[in-house]
Design a protein around this motif. Structure first.
Motif, PDB file in Angstrom:
ATOM      1  N   HIS A 320       0.842  -1.199   0.000  1.00  0.00           N
ATOM      2  CA  HIS A 320       0.000   0.000   0.000  1.00  0.00           C
ATOM      3  C   HIS A 320       0.879   1.251   0.000  1.00  0.00           C
ATOM      4  N   TYR A 362      -4.635  -5.934  11.905  1.00  0.00           N
ATOM      5  CA  TYR A 362      -4.701  -6.711  10.667  1.00  0.00           C
ATOM      6  C   TYR A 362      -3.816  -7.960  10.717  1.00  0.00           C
ATOM      7  N   ASN A 407     -15.384  -4.375   6.844  1.00  0.00           N
ATOM      8  CA  ASN A 407     -14.526  -5.210   5.986  1.00  0.00           C
ATOM      9  C   ASN A 407     -13.206  -5.529   6.690  1.00  0.00           C
ATOM     10  N   GLN A 409     -11.251  -7.995   6.819  1.00  0.00           N
ATOM     11  CA  GLN A 409     -10.220  -8.743   6.094  1.00  0.00           C
ATOM     12  C   GLN A 409      -9.326  -7.816   5.265  1.00  0.00           C
ATOM     13  N   ARG A 410      -9.673  -6.550   5.208  1.00  0.00           N
ATOM     14  CA  ARG A 410      -8.924  -5.582   4.405  1.00  0.00           C
ATOM     15  C   ARG A 410      -8.135  -4.640   5.299  1.00  0.00           C
ATOM     16  N   ASP A 412      -7.040  -1.259   6.359  1.00  0.00           N
ATOM     17  CA  ASP A 412      -7.619   0.068   6.152  1.00  0.00           C
ATOM     18  C   ASP A 412      -7.431   0.911   7.412  1.00  0.00           C
TER      19      ASP A 412
END
Length: 496
Positions: A320, A362, A407, A409-410, A412
């Protein structure tokens, strides 16, 4: 004795299974054990889970049996707590009852119950209280410890600069920084990043975390009395543990020869002083076995967790680059290039703070938590849990709660930002666990992660060696730790 006839044998098998079913369902005073899948003799429910991805299997069973359920892994009963409410109600709401340490045979056999992390009762209470006191006296959570971490961060920058922007696996370089922090706490000793003995220690720590997260270690924990004597990776694990212990013993011996009780310089001095004070107490927990085991606990937890978090933070930022760019902008705005980052900067760096929190959420580093145990017969909600039962409070079920984190699983950072871009705290952020058995080094680890990561990004731009699409942040193995792939990157110096 005559052999049983086939009908008699079948009746006996049915009776045995009925006994197991009734035993699992009924507790005392009319309370029931938590529901769960019916087990098979000897192997329990292992056919219904994946030992190489146990946390995911346990979460899927929660969809069927609810947030509090039971199963058997091999012959041993386990209670699983799934979701924020169940985990918090147990570890905080009934902190004393759920404050025991559950079975972890590979570590129990390695340390024989000594130390803090895998000990019980008065030993655990005394050593934890003493260690927290000494860590605070040595500066944990204070400016003096922050100064020390900032100084170590400059050693880390120097080591990364020496890679000359060439591809490098960052694992061992990153590990040197937190390992040196622990070494300074234990022994007031700092190692050069090229020191062979120091690098050997880091290699042993790294290898053991890989082994303890492996499929083989899961099998060992199910049937330790059988597998212990077989060849396998557990034998390497025990050999590594002894080599780490030898490293610690050598330095303890040096401290015994130079100890000045009126002027203790580090944790080892303080412990040796307490040993001398209690040498006539036959029940004292302040002995050489516990000193060495606590040193092992601090090196293991204090090095590998911070190293893995930093390494995976770099991997995520490679995936990212837009996130890395925003962190660079915030560092340049708040810190600049002429001074080192400090903890007081964090309040003015909401995006960077959110990134650090989101990395820890995460990566879900210890998904199943360390096993807990109830120290007495316990009523929890409408269920009965017998004394000594092992409990898995799934941290992954909290860190990946879809109601709290959109979400999950992402990756962010907005999970920790409000609509105004300010940092947003979350009660669901519990990577260090909660309650009486929460990580005692949480404050130190959080300070290290923030200062080391911001100092790296203040000085370097990260460049992937392969196309970012080829990099995967998915776990290769989901055992005690979430193990990700190794990778290389280039550290490009940022021009001032």
């Amino acid at each position: 004795m005559a052999l049983l006839s086939l009908p008699t044998f079948l009746v006996a098998c049915v009776a045995f299974l009925l006994f197991i079913f009734v035993w699992r369902r009924e507790g005392t005073h009319g309370l029931l054990l938590p529901p769960g899948p019916p087990p098979l003799p000897i192997i329990g429910n292992i056919l219904q889970v994946k030992l190489w991805d146990l946390p995911t299997s346990l979460s899927r069973l929660a969809e069927q049996y609810g947030p509090v359920y039971s199963l058997r892994l091999g012959p041993h009963p386990i209670i699983v707590l799934h979701g924020h409410e169940a985990v918090k109600d147990a570890l905080c709401g009934q902190a004393v009852n759920f404050g025991g340490r559950g079975r972890f045979p590979i570590m129990d056999n390695a340390l024989r119950g000594y130390g803090i992390v895998f000990s019980h009762s008065q030993r655990w209470k005394q050593l934890r209280r003493f260690t927290l006191m000494i860590l605070r006296n040595l500066g944990m959570g204070k400016r003096s410890m922050e100064d020390h971490i900032q100084e170590e961060a400059q050693h880390l920058v120097q080591a990364l600069t020496q890679t000359e922007a060439q591809p490098v696996d960052p694992t061992f370089i990153l590990a040197c920084a937190p390992c040196n922090i622990i070494s300074s706490i234990l022994f007031k000793e700092h190692f050069d990043y090229q020191d062979e003995e120091f690098l050997q220690l880091i290699m042993l720590l790294n290898e053991n975390f890989s082994i303890v997260s492996s499929f083989w270690a899961q099998l060992y924990n199910l049937w330790p009395s059988f597998i212990h004597y077989l060849p396998g990776r557990h034998q390497k694990f025990f050999k590594n543990v002894q080599n780490i212990i030898n490293f610690i013993l050598e330095r303890v011996a040096q401290h015994q020869g130079t100890l000045k009780p009126e002027q203790p310089q580090d944790y080892t001095d303080c412990f040796l002083k307490r040993m001398e004070e209690e040498k006539h107490n036959p029940y004292s927990e302040f002995n050489s076995e516990n000193l060495v085991a606590v040193g092992f606990n601090l090196f293991s937890a204090g090095t590998e967790t911070v190293t893995s978090t930093l390494r995976l933070a770099l991997l995520i930022l490679l995936k990212h680059p837009e996130v890395e760019s925003r962190v660079h902008e915030e560092i340049d705005k708040v810190v600049g290039r002429d001074r080192v980052p400090c903890m007081s900067d964090r309040a003015q760096m909401p995006y960077t703070d959110a990134v650090v929190h989101e990395v820890q959420r995460y990566i879900n580093l210890i998904p199943s938590n360390l096993p807990h145990a109830v120290i007495q017969d316990t009523k929890f909600r409408q269920f009965f849990i017998p004394k000594g039962t092992t409990v898995f409070p799934l941290l992954s079920s909290v860190l990946y709660d879809s109601k709290e984190f959109t979400n999950p699983q992402r990756f962010d950072p907005n999970h920790f930002l409000d609509k105004n871009g300010s940092f947003r705290k979350s009660d669901f952020f519990i990577p260090f666990s909660i309650g009486k058995r929460a990580c005692l080094g949480e404050g130190l680890a959080r300070m290290e992660i923030f200062l080391f990561l911001t100092t790296i990004l203040q000085n370097f731009t990260l460049k992937p060696v392969v196309d970012e699409k080829e990099l995967s942040t998915d776990p290769m193995f989901n055992g005690f730790l979430n193990i990700r792939q190794s990778f290389k990157l280039c550290f490009l110096p940022r021009l001032k």
